[in-house]
Design a protein around this motif. Sequence first.
Motif, PDB file in Angstrom:
ATOM      1  N   ASP A   2      -3.749  -8.190 -14.080  1.00 34.45           N
ATOM      2  CA  ASP A   2      -3.253  -6.863 -13.718  1.00 34.45           C
ATOM      3  C   ASP A   2      -4.416  -6.081 -13.119  1.00 34.45           C
ATOM      4  OD1 ASP A   2      -2.277  -4.310 -13.508  1.00 34.45           O
ATOM      5  OD2 ASP A   2      -1.254  -4.320 -15.449  1.00 34.45           O
ATOM      6  N   LEU A   3      -4.555  -6.153 -11.795  1.00 33.75           N
ATOM      7  CA  LEU A   3      -5.716  -5.572 -11.128  1.00 33.75           C
ATOM      8  C   LEU A   3      -5.798  -4.069 -11.348  1.00 33.75           C
ATOM      9  CD1 LEU A   3      -8.156  -5.864  -9.229  1.00 33.75           C
ATOM     10  CD2 LEU A   3      -6.572  -5.541  -7.310  1.00 33.75           C
ATOM     11  N   LEU A   4      -4.679  -3.367 -11.226  1.00 32.16           N
ATOM     12  CA  LEU A   4      -4.707  -1.911 -11.340  1.00 32.16           C
ATOM     13  C   LEU A   4      -5.177  -1.484 -12.723  1.00 32.16           C
ATOM     14  CD1 LEU A   4      -1.422  -0.944  -9.444  1.00 32.16           C
ATOM     15  CD2 LEU A   4      -3.744  -1.187  -8.545  1.00 32.16           C
ATOM     16  N   ALA A   5      -4.678  -2.160 -13.758  1.00 31.68           N
ATOM     17  CA  ALA A   5      -5.102  -1.827 -15.119  1.00 31.68           C
ATOM     18  C   ALA A   5      -6.578  -2.146 -15.317  1.00 31.68           C
ATOM     19  CB  ALA A   5      -4.251  -2.595 -16.127  1.00 31.68           C
ATOM     20  N   GLU A   6      -7.028  -3.251 -14.766  1.00 34.42           N
ATOM     21  CA  GLU A   6      -8.425  -3.636 -14.938  1.00 34.42           C
ATOM     22  C   GLU A   6      -9.362  -2.654 -14.244  1.00 34.42           C
ATOM     23  OE1 GLU A   6     -11.197  -7.634 -14.683  1.00 34.42           O
ATOM     24  OE2 GLU A   6      -9.020  -7.738 -14.864  1.00 34.42           O
ATOM     25  N   LEU A   7      -8.952  -2.149 -13.076  1.00 36.41           N
ATOM     26  CA  LEU A   7      -9.798  -1.200 -12.356  1.00 36.41           C
ATOM     27  C   LEU A   7      -9.942   0.132 -13.084  1.00 36.41           C
ATOM     28  CD1 LEU A   7      -8.645  -1.846  -8.670  1.00 36.41           C
ATOM     29  CD2 LEU A   7     -10.887  -2.376  -9.647  1.00 36.41           C
ATOM     30  N   GLU A   8      -9.030   0.417 -13.990  1.00 32.05           N
ATOM     31  CA  GLU A   8      -9.166   1.633 -14.796  1.00 32.05           C
ATOM     32  C   GLU A   8     -10.302   1.503 -15.803  1.00 32.05           C
ATOM     33  OE1 GLU A   8      -7.788   4.448 -14.426  1.00 32.05           O
ATOM     34  OE2 GLU A   8      -6.122   4.024 -13.065  1.00 32.05           O
ATOM     35  N   ALA A 190      -5.002  10.727   0.495  1.00 32.76           N
ATOM     36  CA  ALA A 190      -3.918  11.433  -0.200  1.00 32.76           C
ATOM     37  C   ALA A 190      -2.568  11.085   0.410  1.00 32.76           C
ATOM     38  CB  ALA A 190      -4.162  12.941  -0.149  1.00 32.76           C
ATOM     39  N   ARG A 191      -2.513  11.007   1.723  1.00 29.47           N
ATOM     40  CA  ARG A 191      -1.242  10.690   2.378  1.00 29.47           C
ATOM     41  C   ARG A 191      -0.858   9.229   2.160  1.00 29.47           C
ATOM     42  NH1 ARG A 191      -1.035  13.443   8.253  1.00 29.47           N
ATOM     43  NH2 ARG A 191       1.042  12.494   8.128  1.00 29.47           N
ATOM     44  N   CYS A 192      -1.852   8.347   2.088  1.00 26.76           N
ATOM     45  CA  CYS A 192      -1.555   6.939   1.778  1.00 26.76           C
ATOM     46  C   CYS A 192      -0.980   6.814   0.367  1.00 26.76           C
ATOM     47  CB  CYS A 192      -2.814   6.087   1.913  1.00 26.76           C
ATOM     48  SG  CYS A 192      -3.348   5.812   3.618  1.00 26.76           S
ATOM     49  N   HIS A 193      -1.549   7.559  -0.573  1.00 26.50           N
ATOM     50  CA  HIS A 193      -1.002   7.559  -1.932  1.00 26.50           C
ATOM     51  C   HIS A 193       0.454   8.010  -1.927  1.00 26.50           C
ATOM     52  CE1 HIS A 193      -4.441   6.367  -4.213  1.00 26.50           C
ATOM     53  NE2 HIS A 193      -5.187   7.402  -3.877  1.00 26.50           N
ATOM     54  N   ASP A 194       0.756   9.029  -1.143  1.00 25.68           N
ATOM     55  CA  ASP A 194       2.133   9.534  -1.070  1.00 25.68           C
ATOM     56  C   ASP A 194       3.095   8.468  -0.564  1.00 25.68           C
ATOM     57  OD1 ASP A 194       1.269  11.987  -1.962  1.00 25.68           O
ATOM     58  OD2 ASP A 194       1.186  12.904   0.033  1.00 25.68           O
ATOM     59  N   MET A 195       2.584   7.522   0.227  1.00 23.17           N
ATOM     60  CA  MET A 195       3.434   6.465   0.785  1.00 23.17           C
ATOM     61  C   MET A 195       3.338   5.162  -0.003  1.00 23.17           C
ATOM     62  SD  MET A 195       3.113   7.083   4.921  1.00 23.17           S
ATOM     63  CE  MET A 195       1.339   7.309   4.934  1.00 23.17           C
ATOM     64  N   GLY A 196       2.703   5.211  -1.172  1.00 23.30           N
ATOM     65  CA  GLY A 196       2.762   4.054  -2.059  1.00 23.30           C
ATOM     66  C   GLY A 196       1.488   3.270  -2.246  1.00 23.30           C
ATOM     67  N   ALA A 197       0.409   3.607  -1.542  1.00 24.33           N
ATOM     68  CA  ALA A 197      -0.839   2.863  -1.722  1.00 24.33           C
ATOM     69  C   ALA A 197      -1.425   3.159  -3.100  1.00 24.33           C
ATOM     70  CB  ALA A 197      -1.836   3.234  -0.633  1.00 24.33           C
ATOM     71  N   LYS A 198      -1.862   2.127  -3.796  1.00 23.65           N
ATOM     72  CA  LYS A 198      -2.457   2.282  -5.126  1.00 23.65           C
ATOM     73  C   LYS A 198      -3.982   2.290  -5.074  1.00 23.65           C
ATOM     74  CE  LYS A 198       1.544   2.261  -7.158  1.00 23.65           C
ATOM     75  NZ  LYS A 198       2.087   3.530  -7.714  1.00 23.65           N
ATOM     76  N   ILE A 199      -4.546   1.559  -4.115  1.00 25.07           N
ATOM     77  CA  ILE A 199      -5.994   1.495  -3.942  1.00 25.07           C
ATOM     78  C   ILE A 199      -6.302   1.917  -2.508  1.00 25.07           C
ATOM     79  CG2 ILE A 199      -8.031  -0.009  -3.970  1.00 25.07           C
ATOM     80  CD1 ILE A 199      -6.431  -1.886  -5.838  1.00 25.07           C
ATOM     81  N   VAL A 200      -7.287   2.779  -2.341  1.00 22.33           N
ATOM     82  CA  VAL A 200      -7.680   3.233  -1.007  1.00 22.33           C
ATOM     83  C   VAL A 200      -9.183   3.047  -0.863  1.00 22.33           C
ATOM     84  CG1 VAL A 200      -5.787   4.887  -0.719  1.00 22.33           C
ATOM     85  CG2 VAL A 200      -7.906   5.609  -1.852  1.00 22.33           C
ATOM     86  N   ALA A 261     -16.756   3.850  -6.250  1.00 18.55           N
ATOM     87  CA  ALA A 261     -16.079   2.616  -5.839  1.00 18.55           C
ATOM     88  C   ALA A 261     -15.862   1.718  -7.055  1.00 18.55           C
ATOM     89  CB  ALA A 261     -16.903   1.889  -4.785  1.00 18.55           C
ATOM     90  N   ARG A 262     -14.685   1.108  -7.134  1.00 17.86           N
ATOM     91  CA  ARG A 262     -14.373   0.237  -8.280  1.00 17.86           C
ATOM     92  C   ARG A 262     -14.095  -1.205  -7.856  1.00 17.86           C
ATOM     93  NH1 ARG A 262     -10.543   3.935 -12.256  1.00 17.86           N
ATOM     94  NH2 ARG A 262     -11.239   5.977 -11.495  1.00 17.86           N
ATOM     95  N   LEU A 263     -13.570  -1.388  -6.651  1.00 19.76           N
ATOM     96  CA  LEU A 263     -13.361  -2.728  -6.093  1.00 19.76           C
ATOM     97  C   LEU A 263     -14.356  -2.867  -4.949  1.00 19.76           C
ATOM     98  CD1 LEU A 263     -11.844  -5.407  -5.652  1.00 19.76           C
ATOM     99  CD2 LEU A 263     -10.147  -4.126  -4.313  1.00 19.76           C
ATOM    100  N   ILE A 264     -15.324  -3.769  -5.102  1.00 15.42           N
ATOM    101  CA  ILE A 264     -16.410  -3.857  -4.125  1.00 15.42           C
ATOM    102  C   ILE A 264     -16.537  -5.293  -3.635  1.00 15.42           C
ATOM    103  CG2 ILE A 264     -18.874  -3.507  -3.705  1.00 15.42           C
ATOM    104  CD1 ILE A 264     -18.853  -1.410  -5.933  1.00 15.42           C
ATOM    105  N   GLY A 265     -16.450  -5.457  -2.336  1.00 16.38           N
ATOM    106  CA  GLY A 265     -16.616  -6.761  -1.703  1.00 16.38           C
ATOM    107  C   GLY A 265     -17.413  -6.605  -0.429  1.00 16.38           C
ATOM    108  N   GLY A 266     -17.203  -7.512   0.510  1.00 12.86           N
ATOM    109  CA  GLY A 266     -17.957  -7.463   1.754  1.00 12.86           C
ATOM    110  C   GLY A 266     -17.074  -7.724   2.950  1.00 12.86           C
TER     111      GLY A 266
END
Length: 605
Positions: A2-8, A190-200, A261-266
């Motif tokens: 559960d990625l969203l829960a883990e990122l919390e 903020a607008r992406c969140h309004d349209m359903g994005a969970k991670i930005v 930042a909580r999800l970090i890649g390259g």
Amino acid sequence: MDLLAELEERLVCGDGAMGTLLLDRGVPVDRCLEELCVSDPDRIRSIHEEYVAAGARVIETNTFGANAIRLARFGLDNRVREINKAAVSLAKKAALGKEVCVAGSVGPLGISTHEAEERGIDRAQCFREQFAALLEADVDLIFFETFLNFEEMEIALRAIPESDCAIVSLFACEPEGRLQSGMPLADAFARCHDMGAKIVGANCLNGPRAMVQLFEKLPAGDLLAAYPNAGYPRYTEGRYVYPTAPDYFAKAAREMAAQGARLIGGCCGTTPAHIAAVAKALVDLRPIKSKQVRAMAQPSRTPVHIEHKAEESLLDKIASGKRVVICELDPPKTLALEKYFGGAQALVDAGCDAITLADNSLAILRVSNLAVGAMLKERFDITPLLHLSCRDRNVLGLQSELLGMAALGMRHVLPLTGDPARVGDHPGAASVYDVNSVELISIIKQLNSGFTHAGKPLKAATNFVIGCTFNPNAKNLDAQVQRLERKVAAGAQFVMTQPVFDVDLVGEMHRRVQHLRIPIFTGVWPLQSAKQAEFLHHEVPGIIVPDSVRAELASYDGEGAQAYGIRLAEKIITAALDFFPGVYLITPFLRYESTTRLAKFARSL
């Protein structure tokens, strides 16, 4: 997982680049990298496995460009479903039995709004086709990345069907914190969140240091993702080499984490070695949920301060009830300039309000119109109206030229797509066409708002008066009017037409464009001979000389033909000034005597 829960609760390491890694390992630059999921699956799967082994817990499918528009460049637009499903299958095999999420990578379509409109492409449908394949293959996330403008991100987000997949929305954004449109990145989130994005978040474009600077301007609290490039590449022996070492990249990753930042890649240039260093660096860190935000620089709306005399807008002259006469006098093809300046003096004396200067018209080399315009302004105190072609400069060069114009006090500009280089006197030269004339109009309008095309503040606003072209001679006039409407919507403030040789066409043009309510300058060319009329009609794009005019000219000798050309031009001017507030006089091949006569005639009406 559960990625969203883990990122919390903790930071998560993403994967690194796919495309640049494939190129670095010998895949030819002209290959369709997404198609390798079908033709060379072991190569793709092994890269996923390397990233998982390095510590990545989110891996992206090799589908960044697996939409119909990008695949069409390789003749693969009918294989969207096949390629996307194959890509997901490979990533899922690499993640099998591990706490790893498979993210379906979705990039921009690679075409502009204007190109999509002109080609009749339904961008939302292109996204839907890719989503259908990714969701059918059971991805865990939909991962939007490298979107430069909010408009396309909005189209993509609204095209996603309902599903249990979490959505990640990443923009490519300069460290100043604004998108190309000037929209603050935080507002886009903020607008992406309004349209359903969970991670930005943000990816690409920036190296590690610039990504840290960008995140300093973003509030913590959201689930934020950061995927920087491995620095800025240099081009060496046919390949791009990224300089950033894994340990430096990992140190920057900790700084990104400190900025929320909580999800970090390259992204570009990163490798499994970079990701291994990041995974190790993030182990003991916890999410930052509040912090002090660094303020973004606000652009000044003050026009550029210049030492030159302020240039009066032609639009202001029209608004005050004055008639405007624009005369074209193309820069010369050689450095023998005195005859040219003699012609310019004659046009000024005849009452010309502005001299318009072509930008290597017909792809034939001429002296720089910026240099000639500056000389005209200094010598004669005349307004230069510069053409600016998309053919010879990329977006960087176009903006540099425009800022140079602003610094010299020049305000009037006519954006053009431009004739292709292959038709001119340097047929081996490359044509750039980063953008077309409509897109260039939008860029200039944005400079007038104080931002570059990349969204960077200029610390002052330009004050350009933006023109556009219109061809009333076209067989499909409806299509030309529709294109003109797009130019006006993009920011055009006045119109200059191709030369007209039919009096009745002037009235028809007025009827068709009067709803736009902007000044139209009808092009008037004093024909010199039957031979010239035949040349213009048959060899110059966009010009039509009616059969009746060419037949009439053919009945005259030299002086008689010139006299007829002047009479016809005077009729066109009279008709144009009945409908429009000004006229555009075109000087044929530096024969300015006819133009000065017509300028005086226009002033006398």
